[in-house]
Design an enzyme around this catalytic site. Structure first.
Site, PDB file in Angstrom:
ATOM      1  N   ASN A 195      -1.894  -2.875  17.545  1.00 22.43           N
ATOM      2  CA  ASN A 195      -1.290  -1.611  16.232  1.00 22.43           C
ATOM      3  C   ASN A 195      -2.057  -1.124  14.884  1.00 22.43           C
ATOM      4  O   ASN A 195      -2.426  -1.774  13.875  1.00 22.43           O
ATOM      5  CB  ASN A 195      -0.199  -2.349  14.671  1.00 22.43           C
ATOM      6  CG  ASN A 195       0.600  -1.619  14.406  1.00 22.43           C
ATOM      7  OD1 ASN A 195       1.548  -0.731  15.096  1.00 22.43           O
ATOM      8  ND2 ASN A 195       0.487  -1.511  13.323  1.00 22.43           N
ATOM      9  N   GLU A 196      -2.010   0.531  15.247  1.00 21.36           N
ATOM     10  CA  GLU A 196      -2.722   0.716  13.617  1.00 21.36           C
ATOM     11  C   GLU A 196      -3.499   0.827  13.395  1.00 21.36           C
ATOM     12  O   GLU A 196      -4.547  -0.283  11.936  1.00 21.36           O
ATOM     13  CB  GLU A 196      -1.932   1.329  12.512  1.00 21.36           C
ATOM     14  CG  GLU A 196      -0.804   2.242  12.833  1.00 21.36           C
ATOM     15  CD  GLU A 196      -0.131   1.958  11.695  1.00 21.36           C
ATOM     16  OE1 GLU A 196       0.551   3.265  12.236  1.00 21.36           O
ATOM     17  OE2 GLU A 196      -0.065   1.321  11.308  1.00 21.36           O
ATOM     18  N   GLU A 233       6.989   3.237  16.087  1.00 22.08           N
ATOM     19  CA  GLU A 233       7.089   3.428  14.665  1.00 22.08           C
ATOM     20  C   GLU A 233       7.843   5.234  14.160  1.00 22.08           C
ATOM     21  O   GLU A 233       7.068   5.920  14.099  1.00 22.08           O
ATOM     22  CB  GLU A 233       6.631   2.847  13.848  1.00 22.08           C
ATOM     23  CG  GLU A 233       6.314   1.643  14.196  1.00 22.08           C
ATOM     24  CD  GLU A 233       4.938   0.749  12.555  1.00 22.08           C
ATOM     25  OE1 GLU A 233       4.555   1.499  11.345  1.00 22.08           O
ATOM     26  OE2 GLU A 233       4.476   0.411  12.492  1.00 22.08           O
ATOM     27  N   TRP A 269      11.641   2.053  12.597  1.00 25.33           N
ATOM     28  CA  TRP A 269      11.139   1.018  11.641  1.00 25.33           C
ATOM     29  C   TRP A 269      11.222   1.373  10.306  1.00 25.33           C
ATOM     30  O   TRP A 269      11.377   2.705   9.609  1.00 25.33           O
ATOM     31  CB  TRP A 269       9.088   2.061  11.030  1.00 25.33           C
ATOM     32  CG  TRP A 269       8.438   0.707  10.107  1.00 25.33           C
ATOM     33  CD1 TRP A 269       8.170   0.294   8.455  1.00 25.33           C
ATOM     34  CD2 TRP A 269       8.067  -1.165  10.695  1.00 25.33           C
ATOM     35  NE1 TRP A 269       7.847  -0.438   8.250  1.00 25.33           N
ATOM     36  CE2 TRP A 269       7.395  -1.165   9.297  1.00 25.33           C
ATOM     37  CE3 TRP A 269       7.986  -1.108  12.268  1.00 25.33           C
ATOM     38  CZ2 TRP A 269       7.256  -2.665   9.939  1.00 25.33           C
ATOM     39  CZ3 TRP A 269       7.216  -2.260  11.690  1.00 25.33           C
ATOM     40  CH2 TRP A 269       7.030  -3.355  11.143  1.00 25.33           C
ATOM     41  N   TYR A 321       5.310   9.193  10.634  1.00 26.53           N
ATOM     42  CA  TYR A 321       5.771   9.402   9.844  1.00 26.53           C
ATOM     43  C   TYR A 321       5.500  11.287   8.892  1.00 26.53           C
ATOM     44  O   TYR A 321       7.139  11.622   8.444  1.00 26.53           O
ATOM     45  CB  TYR A 321       5.119   8.383   8.706  1.00 26.53           C
ATOM     46  CG  TYR A 321       5.649   7.163   8.896  1.00 26.53           C
ATOM     47  CD1 TYR A 321       6.708   6.704   8.966  1.00 26.53           C
ATOM     48  CD2 TYR A 321       4.472   6.693   9.876  1.00 26.53           C
ATOM     49  CE1 TYR A 321       7.187   5.038   9.344  1.00 26.53           C
ATOM     50  CE2 TYR A 321       4.627   5.573   9.967  1.00 26.53           C
ATOM     51  CZ  TYR A 321       6.509   4.549   9.619  1.00 26.53           C
ATOM     52  OH  TYR A 321       6.370   3.061  10.527  1.00 26.53           O
ATOM     53  N   GLU A 365       5.865  -4.429   2.225  1.00 28.59           N
ATOM     54  CA  GLU A 365       4.826  -4.028   2.631  1.00 28.59           C
ATOM     55  C   GLU A 365       3.681  -3.534   2.191  1.00 28.59           C
ATOM     56  O   GLU A 365       3.244  -2.945   1.726  1.00 28.59           O
ATOM     57  CB  GLU A 365       5.381  -2.512   2.116  1.00 28.59           C
ATOM     58  CG  GLU A 365       5.535  -1.364   3.283  1.00 28.59           C
ATOM     59  CD  GLU A 365       4.511  -0.526   3.495  1.00 28.59           C
ATOM     60  OE1 GLU A 365       4.214  -0.239   4.140  1.00 28.59           O
ATOM     61  OE2 GLU A 365       6.156  -1.513   4.872  1.00 28.59           O
ATOM     62  N   TRP A 366       3.146  -4.693   2.855  1.00 30.26           N
ATOM     63  CA  TRP A 366       1.675  -4.988   2.518  1.00 30.26           C
ATOM     64  C   TRP A 366       0.874  -4.756   1.140  1.00 30.26           C
ATOM     65  O   TRP A 366       1.906  -5.615   0.445  1.00 30.26           O
ATOM     66  CB  TRP A 366       0.673  -3.675   3.337  1.00 30.26           C
ATOM     67  CG  TRP A 366       1.093  -3.911   5.046  1.00 30.26           C
ATOM     68  CD1 TRP A 366       1.740  -3.273   5.374  1.00 30.26           C
ATOM     69  CD2 TRP A 366       0.642  -4.834   5.909  1.00 30.26           C
ATOM     70  NE1 TRP A 366       2.207  -3.103   6.902  1.00 30.26           N
ATOM     71  CE2 TRP A 366       1.132  -4.574   6.857  1.00 30.26           C
ATOM     72  CE3 TRP A 366       0.523  -5.545   6.212  1.00 30.26           C
ATOM     73  CZ2 TRP A 366       1.607  -5.160   8.056  1.00 30.26           C
ATOM     74  CZ3 TRP A 366      -0.113  -6.971   7.023  1.00 30.26           C
ATOM     75  CH2 TRP A 366       0.874  -6.231   8.331  1.00 30.26           C
ATOM     76  N   GLN A 404       5.187  -9.358   8.333  1.00 26.75           N
ATOM     77  CA  GLN A 404       5.457  -7.702   7.271  1.00 26.75           C
ATOM     78  C   GLN A 404       7.048  -9.564   7.243  1.00 26.75           C
ATOM     79  O   GLN A 404       7.987  -8.802   6.260  1.00 26.75           O
ATOM     80  CB  GLN A 404       5.919  -7.203   7.743  1.00 26.75           C
ATOM     81  CG  GLN A 404       4.759  -6.268   6.978  1.00 26.75           C
ATOM     82  CD  GLN A 404       4.796  -5.538   8.025  1.00 26.75           C
ATOM     83  OE1 GLN A 404       4.631  -4.818   9.124  1.00 26.75           O
ATOM     84  NE2 GLN A 404       5.165  -4.026   7.077  1.00 26.75           N
ATOM     85  N   HIS A 420      -0.952  -6.983  14.458  1.00 28.36           N
ATOM     86  CA  HIS A 420      -0.574  -6.445  13.806  1.00 28.36           C
ATOM     87  C   HIS A 420      -1.271  -6.531  12.728  1.00 28.36           C
ATOM     88  O   HIS A 420      -0.187  -6.726  11.302  1.00 28.36           O
ATOM     89  CB  HIS A 420       1.029  -6.283  13.730  1.00 28.36           C
ATOM     90  CG  HIS A 420       1.398  -4.786  13.263  1.00 28.36           C
ATOM     91  ND1 HIS A 420       2.921  -4.795  13.501  1.00 28.36           N
ATOM     92  CD2 HIS A 420       0.944  -4.656  12.077  1.00 28.36           C
ATOM     93  CE1 HIS A 420       3.066  -3.980  13.293  1.00 28.36           C
ATOM     94  NE2 HIS A 420       2.254  -3.709  11.709  1.00 28.36           N
TER      95      HIS A 420
END
Length: 455
Positions: free
Chosen positions: A166-167, A360, A407, A309, A414-415, A21, A122
């Site tokens: 990550n995630e 995050e 974050w 989030y 952003e992907w 990113q 990630h």
């Protein structure tokens, strides 16, 4: 007088990023393609046809960025290693130029008094490994462990804090079930569960590899906090329903079922999968799971990391409460659910009994440089004040939370949404790559200086 919101002594304050990113330099100094490099070249996959080819150019500009972190008083920085930069073929030979970049970066952070927290994966899988079936291939567990061993052998003398993945909920659910993230697959539920098991096995083997290199390492994973928030916190039934939603599987059949923590936390901490898996996929345990797998997956870790989030408000009957008209939402369209931070920390603390880190937390906001040269992101300051107060409430109620990372440090790629969303404490002009600190960075600097005392 002590502040009502002072955090515990030694609490870790930081900001987070991910290699694909921010780094750019996507094909420089021997770096190979990642699945995201390939995905972004496919028309219609990413907003505006954006790519991470240049991103924030952190690869070249990191000394100035680290100097800005130091000036802001940032104590910790979470970064990720780009697997295809270090091992372009995914396995075998090391790209010394790629590894040397991280070697210099770690030295620069430490010289600035900033503690590095490293994420090994990630989302940027080497494309050559995806061409060998990626996470559907059980051999991935060994390849990942080999990669982890090489990185920790080089950096482990200075870096003590390690995050394996990550995630996984997102790169598997969105990337392998929904097809909206790289590598853009739409596999069956059973096939994604197979991939999830291989990720779990890779995590466990990486824990062993890291411990063999770094005896005093602190290791864990950063998971999505798909939190149930009690619609009525005074109703025990609503609290228990929210806890169930947070910790147990939801068999929705689509990508959303992989957002839960159960597919990673239960095998990591309990050495088993949720009981309902056997009923839905009767042959999974005998065809996918091999003898000794759970012993590897459940190697002891040092913390439970989560990214938060927003959540879902849950009634006592387990139903999701409809959002009220006009509910506050971020620029990304995500709801403002500050109280979910409290419940995430509380539920994870009670379930797993491990130290917790928020790796995050932040929002995409409508940020631009104003005519006076500032970025007055007052809504970010308000958002973070609310969420950090809730985190403090959880600590006051007994949750063992050791740190919090914003974050992100800077606006970035952003992907699938490209450069449309701005999550950073630092504004990035993607034409010039000029950095402009936002008002929130000055505010957070004071939060850090006073250990939460100005909340």
């Amino acid at each position: 007088m002590p502040s009502e919101f002072a955090f515990p002594e030694g609490f870790v304050w930081g900001a987070a990023t991910a290699a694909p990113q921010i780094e750019g330099a996507a094909a420089l100094d021997g770096k190979g393609d990642s699945v995201w490099d390939v995905f972004c070249r496919e028309p219609g996959r990413v907003y505006g046809g954006h790519t991470p080819e240049k991103a924030c150019d952190f690869y070249h500009r990191w000394p100035d960025d680290v100097a800005m972190m130091r000036a802001a008083g940032l104590p910790a920085f979470r970064l990720s290693i780009a697997w295809p930069r270090v091992m372009p073929e995914g396995t075998g030979c090391i790209n010394e130029a790629g590894l040397a970049f991280y070697d210099r970066l770690i030295d620069g952070l430490l010289e600035a008094g900033i503690r590095p927290y490293i994420t090994l994966f990630h989302w940027d899988l080497p494309e050559v490994l995806q061409e060998r079936d990626g996470w559907a291939n059980r051999d991935m567990a060994g390849w990942f462990a080999d990669y982890a061993a090489e990185v920790t052998a080089k950096l482990g003398d200075r870096v003590k804090d390690w995050i394996t993945f990550n995630e996984p909920q997102i790169f598997l659910g969105f990337g392998h079930r929904a097809g909206i993230h790289a590598p853009g697959l739409k596999l069956s539920e059973a096939d994604v569960l197979r991939c999830a098991h291989h990720v779990n096995l890779a995590h466990g083997r990486a824990v062993g590899a890291i411990r063999s290199q770094v005896k005093d390492a602190k290791i864990g994973m950063a998971q999505v906090a798909n939190v149930g928030i009690p619609a009525d916190p005074d109703d025990p039934g609503s609290v228990e329903a929210a806890r169930h939603v947070t910790l147990e599987p939801e068999w929705t059949g689509d990508a959303s079922m992989f957002l839960g923590s159960c597919w990673w936390s239960q095998p990591m901490y309990r050495g088993c999968y949720p009981e309902s898996l056997a009923a839905r996929h009767p042959r999974f345990l005998e065809t996918v799971v091999k003898a000794g797998d759970f012993a590897e997956i459940s190697r002891p870790v040092d913390f439970h990391g989560f990214n938060y989030y927003f959540g879902r408000r849950i009634a006592a009957d387990g139903s999701v409460v409809k959002a009220p008209p006009g509910e506050p939402r971020t620029a990304f369209g995500w709801p403002l659910h500050a109280e979910g931070m409290y419940w995430a920390a509380r539920f994870y603390h009670e379930a797993w009994g491990l130290p917790l880190y928020v790796f995050e937390n932040g929002l995409s906001s409508m940020d631009w440089v104003d005519v006076g040269g500032r970025v007055p992101d007052t809504m970010r300051i308000d958002f973070l004040t609310r969420y950090l107060r809730e985190l403090h409430r959880a600590i006051a109620d007994g949750a063992d939370v050791r740190g919090w990372f914003h974050w992100s440090w800077m606006d970035n790629f952003e992907w699938a949404d490209g450069y449309k969303e701005r999550f950073g404490l630092v504004h990035v002009d993607y034409e010039s790559r000029k950095r402009t600190p936002k008002d929130s960075l000055a505010w957070l600097s004071e939060v850090i200086r006073r250990n939460g005392g100005n909340l």
